[in-house]
Design an enzyme around this catalytic site. Structure first.
Site, PDB file in Angstrom:
ATOM      1  CB  CYS A   9      11.940 -26.035 -34.523  1.00 16.96           C
ATOM      2  SG  CYS A   9      13.209 -24.983 -35.243  1.00 16.96           S
ATOM      3  CG  ASN A  12      15.655 -24.304 -39.936  1.00 15.76           C
ATOM      4  OD1 ASN A  12      16.066 -24.184 -41.082  1.00 15.76           O
ATOM      5  ND2 ASN A  12      16.158 -25.193 -39.132  1.00 15.76           N
ATOM      6  CB  CYS A  14      15.969 -21.662 -31.442  1.00 17.50           C
ATOM      7  SG  CYS A  14      15.892 -19.857 -31.499  1.00 17.50           S
ATOM      8  NE  ARG A  15      11.763 -24.880 -30.713  1.00 17.08           N
ATOM      9  CZ  ARG A  15      10.444 -24.891 -30.815  1.00 17.08           C
ATOM     10  NH1 ARG A  15       9.739 -25.623 -29.971  1.00 17.08           N
ATOM     11  NH2 ARG A  15       9.841 -24.182 -31.745  1.00 17.08           N
ATOM     12  CB  SER A  16      15.140 -27.859 -36.122  1.00 19.45           C
ATOM     13  OG  SER A  16      15.051 -26.677 -36.859  1.00 19.45           O
ATOM     14  CG  ASP A 122       9.886 -21.251 -29.444  1.00 12.35           C
ATOM     15  OD1 ASP A 122      11.077 -20.860 -29.468  1.00 12.35           O
ATOM     16  OD2 ASP A 122       9.043 -20.901 -30.278  1.00 12.35           O
TER      17      ASP A 122
HETATM   18  P1  4NP Z   1      12.689 -22.208 -33.216  1.00 15.05           P
HETATM   19  O1  4NP Z   1      12.393 -20.864 -32.393  1.00 15.05           O
HETATM   20  O2  4NP Z   1      11.358 -22.702 -33.713  1.00 15.05           O
HETATM   21  O3  4NP Z   1      13.280 -23.114 -32.185  1.00 15.05           O
HETATM   22  O4  4NP Z   1      13.647 -21.806 -34.307  1.00 15.05           O
HETATM   23  C1  4NP Z   1      11.697 -19.791 -32.961  1.00 15.05           C
HETATM   24  C2  4NP Z   1      12.383 -18.846 -33.678  1.00 15.05           C
HETATM   25  C3  4NP Z   1      11.706 -17.750 -34.212  1.00 15.05           C
HETATM   26  C4  4NP Z   1      10.344 -17.638 -34.016  1.00 15.05           C
HETATM   27  C5  4NP Z   1       9.650 -18.597 -33.308  1.00 15.05           C
HETATM   28  C6  4NP Z   1      10.330 -19.674 -32.778  1.00 15.05           C
HETATM   29  N1  4NP Z   1       9.648 -16.522 -34.537  1.00 15.05           N
HETATM   30  O5  4NP Z   1       8.441 -16.406 -34.285  1.00 15.05           O
HETATM   31  O6  4NP Z   1      10.254 -15.686 -35.244  1.00 15.05           O
END
Ligand code: 4NP
Length: 149
Positions: A9, A12, A14-16, A122
């Site tokens: 994702c 790294n 939340c989703r992955s 997201d």
């Molecule tokens: P992820 O979510 O891609 O599912 O881990 C996010 C976590 C942090 C950010 C963006 C998406 N960020 O911009 O910090």
């Protein structure tokens, strides 16, 4: 032969990590190695977001031992399948992929049996962590079937 699967994702956190934790809980970890990584580097070294950890814990999955890392070029040689959580991360992976690397790239939700969605939303700025968990869970069930693991 061990099948190696990398979930990717943006951050790294939340989703992955959710996908990795769910998938590891479903499969025989002698037959499958899984990991997760982000296309971005903002959260490298951090544990998964507390809200993702809480949503997973409500379903009996512990994400607390994971730490964020960024995707590397070596990953395209080391993994058989690299599954992106959304189309923009898939596009980033396609741009990074070294010539001749073995990894097959795809979208996690292509393994979901019953959704029109292509992208796992997201949740970082939006919330909806339990919805993300359920979407990822059903897609990981489908992935385990598709890979016969
Ligand atoms: P992820 O979510 O891609 O599912 O881990 C996010 C976590 C942090 C950010 C963006 C998406 N960020 O911009 O910090």
């Amino acid at each position: 032969m061990t099948i190696r699967v990398l979930f990717v994702c943006l951050g790294n956190i939340c989703r992955s990590p959710t996908a990795e934790g769910v998938f590891a809980s479903l499969v025989n970890t002698n037959a499958v190695f899984s990991d997760s990584a982000g296309t971005g580097a903002w959260h490298v070294g951090e544990p998964p977001d507390k809200r993702s950890q809480a949503a997973a814990k409500r379903q009996g999955i512990d994400l607390s031992g994971q730490r964020a890392r960024q995707v590397t070029k070596q990953d395209f040689h080391d993994f058989d399948h690299i599954l992106a959580m959304d189309s923009s991360n898939l596009a980033a992976l396609e741009r990074m992929q070294p010539a001749g690397a073995k990894a097959k790239l795809g979208l996690l939700l292509d393994h979901h049996p019953d959704t029109e969605l292509k992208d796992v939303p997201d949740p970082y700025y939006e919330d909806g962590f339990d919805t993300v968990f359920q979407l990822v869970k059903r897609a990981c069930d489908g992935l385990a079937k598709d890979l016969k693991v």
